[in-house]
Design a protein around this motif. Structure first.
Motif, PDB file in Angstrom:
ATOM      1  N   LEU B 101      34.765  51.896  44.983  1.00 21.84           N
ATOM      2  CA  LEU B 101      34.788  50.721  44.099  1.00 21.84           C
ATOM      3  C   LEU B 101      35.412  51.049  42.744  1.00 21.84           C
ATOM      4  O   LEU B 101      36.044  50.197  42.111  1.00 21.84           O
ATOM      5  CB  LEU B 101      33.362  50.202  43.883  1.00 21.84           C
ATOM      6  N   ALA B 102      35.266  52.301  42.319  1.00 21.94           N
ATOM      7  CA  ALA B 102      35.776  52.704  40.997  1.00 21.94           C
ATOM      8  C   ALA B 102      37.293  52.616  40.916  1.00 21.94           C
ATOM      9  O   ALA B 102      37.878  52.675  39.831  1.00 21.94           O
ATOM     10  CB  ALA B 102      35.305  54.117  40.668  1.00 21.94           C
ATOM     11  N   ASP B 103      37.967  52.480  42.081  1.00 24.04           N
ATOM     12  CA  ASP B 103      39.426  52.341  42.071  1.00 24.04           C
ATOM     13  C   ASP B 103      39.867  50.960  41.597  1.00 24.04           C
ATOM     14  O   ASP B 103      41.008  50.771  41.171  1.00 24.04           O
ATOM     15  CB  ASP B 103      39.998  52.589  43.482  1.00 24.04           C
ATOM     16  N   LYS B 104      38.964  49.974  41.659  1.00 26.31           N
ATOM     17  CA  LYS B 104      39.351  48.635  41.204  1.00 26.31           C
ATOM     18  C   LYS B 104      39.529  48.653  39.681  1.00 26.31           C
ATOM     19  O   LYS B 104      38.641  49.122  38.958  1.00 26.31           O
ATOM     20  CB  LYS B 104      38.298  47.609  41.606  1.00 26.31           C
ATOM     21  N   PRO B 105      40.690  48.155  39.198  1.00 22.79           N
ATOM     22  CA  PRO B 105      40.992  48.249  37.752  1.00 22.79           C
ATOM     23  C   PRO B 105      39.860  47.729  36.857  1.00 22.79           C
ATOM     24  O   PRO B 105      39.472  48.393  35.892  1.00 22.79           O
ATOM     25  CB  PRO B 105      42.238  47.368  37.602  1.00 22.79           C
ATOM     26  N   ALA B 116      40.384  46.237  26.532  1.00 21.49           N
ATOM     27  CA  ALA B 116      41.762  45.738  26.743  1.00 21.49           C
ATOM     28  C   ALA B 116      42.095  45.704  28.236  1.00 21.49           C
ATOM     29  O   ALA B 116      42.540  44.689  28.772  1.00 21.49           O
ATOM     30  CB  ALA B 116      42.753  46.617  25.997  1.00 21.49           C
ATOM     31  N   ALA B 117      41.805  46.805  28.915  1.00 24.73           N
ATOM     32  CA  ALA B 117      42.108  46.894  30.351  1.00 24.73           C
ATOM     33  C   ALA B 117      41.285  45.868  31.130  1.00 24.73           C
ATOM     34  O   ALA B 117      41.762  45.258  32.085  1.00 24.73           O
ATOM     35  CB  ALA B 117      41.818  48.304  30.861  1.00 24.73           C
ATOM     36  N   LEU B 118      40.047  45.662  30.660  1.00 27.52           N
ATOM     37  CA  LEU B 118      39.173  44.683  31.321  1.00 27.52           C
ATOM     38  C   LEU B 118      39.773  43.293  31.178  1.00 27.52           C
ATOM     39  O   LEU B 118      39.853  42.522  32.133  1.00 27.52           O
ATOM     40  CB  LEU B 118      37.776  44.747  30.703  1.00 27.52           C
ATOM     41  N   TYR B 119      40.268  43.012  29.968  1.00 30.37           N
ATOM     42  CA  TYR B 119      40.884  41.712  29.699  1.00 30.37           C
ATOM     43  C   TYR B 119      42.111  41.528  30.594  1.00 30.37           C
ATOM     44  O   TYR B 119      42.307  40.474  31.199  1.00 30.37           O
ATOM     45  CB  TYR B 119      41.275  41.608  28.219  1.00 30.37           C
ATOM     46  N   ASP B 120      42.913  42.616  30.724  1.00 26.70           N
ATOM     47  CA  ASP B 120      44.125  42.553  31.562  1.00 26.70           C
ATOM     48  C   ASP B 120      43.782  42.261  33.028  1.00 26.70           C
ATOM     49  O   ASP B 120      44.557  41.639  33.743  1.00 26.70           O
ATOM     50  CB  ASP B 120      44.914  43.876  31.477  1.00 26.70           C
ATOM     51  N   ALA B 121      42.633  42.738  33.469  1.00 27.65           N
ATOM     52  CA  ALA B 121      42.239  42.536  34.870  1.00 27.65           C
ATOM     53  C   ALA B 121      42.007  41.051  35.176  1.00 27.65           C
ATOM     54  O   ALA B 121      41.992  40.634  36.333  1.00 27.65           O
ATOM     55  CB  ALA B 121      40.990  43.349  35.176  1.00 27.65           C
ATOM     56  N   ASP B 128      35.975  40.740  40.959  1.00 22.95           N
ATOM     57  CA  ASP B 128      35.630  42.056  41.521  1.00 22.95           C
ATOM     58  C   ASP B 128      34.292  42.541  40.962  1.00 22.95           C
ATOM     59  O   ASP B 128      33.446  43.042  41.700  1.00 22.95           O
ATOM     60  CB  ASP B 128      36.726  43.081  41.206  1.00 22.95           C
ATOM     61  N   LEU B 129      34.110  42.361  39.660  1.00 25.05           N
ATOM     62  CA  LEU B 129      32.869  42.812  39.021  1.00 25.05           C
ATOM     63  C   LEU B 129      31.664  42.083  39.609  1.00 25.05           C
ATOM     64  O   LEU B 129      30.722  42.698  40.105  1.00 25.05           O
ATOM     65  CB  LEU B 129      32.925  42.564  37.510  1.00 25.05           C
ATOM     66  N   ILE B 130      31.739  40.757  39.585  1.00 23.57           N
ATOM     67  CA  ILE B 130      30.613  39.941  40.053  1.00 23.57           C
ATOM     68  C   ILE B 130      30.331  40.220  41.526  1.00 23.57           C
ATOM     69  O   ILE B 130      29.190  40.429  41.939  1.00 23.57           O
ATOM     70  CB  ILE B 130      30.895  38.434  39.827  1.00 23.57           C
ATOM     71  N   ALA B 131      31.406  40.285  42.322  1.00 22.40           N
ATOM     72  CA  ALA B 131      31.239  40.531  43.755  1.00 22.40           C
ATOM     73  C   ALA B 131      30.536  41.873  43.986  1.00 22.40           C
ATOM     74  O   ALA B 131      29.619  41.975  44.797  1.00 22.40           O
ATOM     75  CB  ALA B 131      32.601  40.523  44.455  1.00 22.40           C
TER      76      ALA B 131
END
Lengths: 328, 328
Positions: B101-105, B116-121, B128-131
């Protein structure tokens, strides 16, 4: 000083009268339109038990949430569900404006009153109906016309305005629960935008305690003012397995008291979900078994009545448990 | 008879004391943590006007609905929104069980705290997070752990448990509105299943008056009992233009009082929708302009503050309008 004491006495005596009045109300039968059957007794026993401070099954106020289906449970659903009245009016208007709509099977069936064909049209059919009726109207435009129409349309069977065609025993039950610290909610398969327009007038339940089938809306502007406009989609179909998610989204908890009816399989899922809560609960399934005073109908496979027996829901026989159906 | 009169007097005097106490409370400053600025006066003037029986702008109780954003409006949203605490705990647990799962951006960004990266996702990232977090858990399993964790986790900036990291001036405002017949609701971008678990403890708002981002659920069975299980989807993203439809679904009406904050553009849509209601209304936008006592941040394009000026919303300067931020 004597004057102040006198003032207290005046206050005191009016308070005392208020108390006496309260006691009088409390002594009157809260379920007067119910026959003295086991069902009525079971309701009273349950409410008495869970409201008994310090008792083994005491339930605090904030958990006293009651959820009721509407059509067939709080009001008659035959010959047609109440929501059909304004929907039909809107649909006719839409077809006059745009005759080609009448080619859609569901709309044709609806206008003909052909229940079987409407059922065959399925969810797509329902989508066509809702899309046609709500098409680009604002939520406020949609609601305005409903209550006046329901106040002036008479029920075919009971010959009172639709706004007064409500089960008297159930309105007594709502008041009884309310008097005992319950919050009463409606969870109906009918469109929530319809039920909300009539819930206070018909059942004394405020709009924010009404759940139902919902249509998608999006924020738009009309003359520089923001409005919510229906986007023609069905957001959630609130029937059967669709009801528990709706209740959970609105309440975040399982209701302790649920009322539903047999006839459309619609309420068993939410009744089971309530039954499976931690702690005491009560489920009431209304059996339409009174052809003479109301209507007699049931599911071909007896699904709901069988489920009630299997899971231990109380069954209300309209014929035997209700003294009166609709207030004249 | 004298005994009965005596009884009335006893009742009367205790009633009189109750009345005196009530008057005393009413006289105390309901917004003690607010400086005596125009903003505080505007709030008091609005509430006084619309509650004045027989006055030209009187608004009946059932229309007195106030809706507040949560993060940045009722509680701090920096350095991280409160919901991140339990979500991060759940996410770490999920990744330990299933390292891929850690591979998901989004998940990688979340675990690194890389905003920033979270916003880009984007929305896919949020999905992905909620799921990942809700994956096949029941609604009840999910809720249980939240409040205990928030009670025992200290806020980085204010060094009190998260459950006490709430804006004192805003809790005073909630009480003031409540005392004046308002129903207070939360409409947050955070997951509703999180906010509900803490709303009563943190802000005295019951779960059924909490709206938020919602995840799809479906009815399932565990050991023969019905449960609601998350299906891994986001049902509704409750931010910006997504807020008015949520409020309308829950309330069926436009709120008369709305509170939001600048910083994420999230609350302007619901504030405009409230402003455009028929009749009086009040909108409050909190400006995070106090680097010393709280945080200082704003939108690069000044969107929310410009909108507040354009549409006539009241702006709360934390620096100038609030005497105290968080109760020690």
């Amino acid at each position: 000083m004597w004057l102040r004491t006198f003032a207290y006495c005046r206050l005191g005596s009016s308070l005392a009268f208020a108390l006496i009045a309260t006691i009088a109300v409390a002594r009157a039968d809260p379920l007067a339109s119910w026959n003295d059957t086991a069902t009525k007794q079971a309701i009273i026993d349950f409410v008495t038990t869970i409201t008994q401070q310090g008792g083994p099954e005491f339930v605090p106020d904030d958990e006293r949430v009651a959820v009721f289906d509407m059509d067939g449970t709080l009001i008659p659903e035959k010959p047609i569900p109440a929501a059909v009245i304004p929907l039909a009016a809107d649909l006719k208007e839409a077809v006059v404006k745009k005759p080609i709509l009448a080619d859609k099977p569901a709309i044709a069936a609806f206008l003909k009153g052909d229940e079987a064909a409407l059922y065959d049209a399925g969810e797509q059919g329902l989508n066509d109906l809702i899309a046609t009726i709500t098409d680009s109207r604002t939520t406020e435009e949609f609601s305005e016309s409903i209550l006046p129409l329901m106040k002036t349309t008479a029920h075919d069977r009971f010959h009172v305005p639709y706004t007064r065609a409500v089960y008297k025993p159930m309105t007594e039950l709502l008041s009884y629960l309310d008097d005992n610290g319950f919050e009463n909610w409606i969870c109906s398969g009918s469109p929530v935008l319809f039920t909300r327009a009539v819930s206070m007038e018909m059942l004394g339940i405020p709009p924010e305690r009404v759940m139902g089938t919902s249509s998608g809306t999006k924020l738009d502007e009309r003359d520089g003012k923001t409005v919510l406009v229906f986007d023609g989609t069905i957001d959630h179909l609130n029937d059967q397995e669709g009801k528990p998610p709706t209740i959970n989204l609105a309440l975040g908890a399982r209701p302790i008291f649920v009322g539903g009816n047999e006839g459309g399989r619609g309420d068993i899922a939410m009744m089971r979900w309530s039954k499976d809560r931690t702690g005491p609960s009560f489920q009431l399934l209304i059996n339409h078994d009174d052809a003479e005073r109301e209507f007699e109908y049931s599911e071909p496979d007896n699904y709901s009545l069988d489920a009630a027996k299997k899971y231990g829901f109380y069954i209300v026989s309209i014929k035997n448990d209700w003294k009166e159906i609709i207030a004249p």
